[in-house]
Design an enzyme around this catalytic site. Sequence first.
Site, PDB file in Angstrom:
ATOM      1  N   ARG A   1      -6.096  -1.706  -0.564  1.00 33.23           N
ATOM      2  CA  ARG A   1      -5.605  -0.432  -0.574  1.00 33.23           C
ATOM      3  C   ARG A   1      -6.709   0.587  -0.707  1.00 33.23           C
ATOM      4  NH1 ARG A   1      -1.628  -3.090   0.563  1.00 33.23           N
ATOM      5  NH2 ARG A   1       0.199  -2.624  -0.361  1.00 33.23           N
TER       6      ARG A   1
ATOM      7  N   ASN B   1      -4.585  -7.861  -0.393  1.00 34.44           N
ATOM      8  CA  ASN B   1      -3.763  -6.731  -0.466  1.00 34.44           C
ATOM      9  C   ASN B   1      -4.884  -5.543  -0.795  1.00 34.44           C
ATOM     10  OD1 ASN B   1      -1.139  -5.700  -0.009  1.00 34.44           O
ATOM     11  ND2 ASN B   1      -0.214  -7.082  -1.613  1.00 34.44           N
TER      12      ASN B   1
ATOM     13  N   GLY C   1      -0.974 -11.270  11.647  1.00 44.66           N
ATOM     14  CA  GLY C   1       0.142 -10.358  12.367  1.00 44.66           C
ATOM     15  C   GLY C   1       1.207 -11.371  13.182  1.00 44.66           C
TER      16      GLY C   1
ATOM     17  N   ASP D   1      10.678  -2.123   1.128  1.00 45.71           N
ATOM     18  CA  ASP D   1       9.834  -2.998   0.784  1.00 45.71           C
ATOM     19  C   ASP D   1      10.692  -4.361   0.306  1.00 45.71           C
ATOM     20  OD1 ASP D   1       8.185  -1.134   0.934  1.00 45.71           O
ATOM     21  OD2 ASP D   1       7.218  -1.364  -1.102  1.00 45.71           O
TER      22      ASP D   1
ATOM     23  N   ALA E   1       3.982  -4.660  -4.992  1.00 42.06           N
ATOM     24  CA  ALA E   1       3.531  -5.904  -4.110  1.00 42.06           C
ATOM     25  C   ALA E   1       3.974  -7.223  -5.192  1.00 42.06           C
ATOM     26  CB  ALA E   1       1.978  -6.177  -4.068  1.00 42.06           C
TER      27      ALA E   1
ATOM     28  N   TYR F   1       0.463   8.330  -3.024  1.00 42.35           N
ATOM     29  CA  TYR F   1       0.477   7.707  -4.254  1.00 42.35           C
ATOM     30  C   TYR F   1       0.121   8.652  -5.425  1.00 42.35           C
ATOM     31  CZ  TYR F   1       0.228   3.422  -1.781  1.00 42.35           C
ATOM     32  OH  TYR F   1       0.281   2.200  -1.015  1.00 42.35           O
TER      33      TYR F   1
ATOM     34  N   GLY G   1       4.094  -8.376   4.038  1.00 40.60           N
ATOM     35  CA  GLY G   1       3.183  -9.468   3.439  1.00 40.60           C
ATOM     36  C   GLY G   1       3.552 -10.045   2.146  1.00 40.60           C
ATOM     37  N   ASP G   2       4.105  -9.350   1.300  1.00 43.32           N
ATOM     38  CA  ASP G   2       4.671  -9.573   0.092  1.00 43.32           C
ATOM     39  C   ASP G   2       5.791 -10.725   0.520  1.00 43.32           C
ATOM     40  OD1 ASP G   2       3.099  -7.781  -0.937  1.00 43.32           O
ATOM     41  OD2 ASP G   2       4.702  -6.261  -0.969  1.00 43.32           O
TER      42      ASP G   2
END
Length: 304
Positions: A175, A173, A232, A299, A44, A111, A262-263
């Site tokens: 996770r 953010n 959104g 990304d 991010a 991950y 978002g980033d």
Amino acid sequence: MSIPQSPASSAPAIVCVGESMVLITPTDGGLASASEAALTPAGAEGNVAVGLAAFGHRAVWASRLGDDPLAARITSELAGRGVELWVEHDADAPTGIMFKDPGVESSSVYYYRRGSAASRMEAGFLSPERLAGVRIVHTTGITPALSQSCLDMVDRLFADARTAGATVSFDVNDRRALWSQEEAATTLARLADAADIAFVGRDEAERLWGTATADEVRAHLPNCALLVVKDGDVGATAFRGDEAPVFVPAPRVEVVEPVGAGDAFASGFLAATLDGAELSDSLSAGHAAAARVLMTRGDLPPLD
């Protein structure tokens, strides 16, 4: 809240602090059957730095990486996109890896970052002296979830950034895979409320804190100087001090993949804010940057 003006020194405009990994994405099927894959950086804070650099701002990505070929791939890609690097290399810990498993309806992500070099960041990673002249220091809720030392680092970073005269920017953010619901809800609320600028998705805020509307999110985070609640494809609402909220609807786009949007929003918003734009124009810039990423795969924003 006011953003510090550009100093006469050679300091960068923004420093983004957090982990970047190598993302491995199959190109001819799912992980279980693919024989070919693409390797790209993912993270991010690195994404935000790339976006700021693309907007013409001097942006730094600060982190730790392993002393391995994956680290070289990440640094080469980010540097090639105009990002300056403040990176420590760790010979005893690896660069993190993540795998994407493409699906018909959605993709799954796996991950492999436990014990990574970035997870070993500690309090004082960036001193006030190193941050002197920087206008914004940006990080996200991913970083404090990596380890206790990373949480300590983020807490100290907020204080050291302010000592250096910088504005603190924080993207929630959340996770889910990294920590418990209880830990995330408490820590992310504390950090977002303490930030000068905070970004949060309305849906993740509802998942974390049970806040169903932008107004409820603001009531939950009353002390953040500038809170941006993203909803959104509906739009984004900014709350600044006691001013009336500012809402800007999201443009209609044909979504190819939502990863990284978002980033991109954060980079567009922060770039416009650094340029002295009005709040509504900063929100519009965030939407435009997000739309550009929504219409592509990957990304990072596409290179022109």
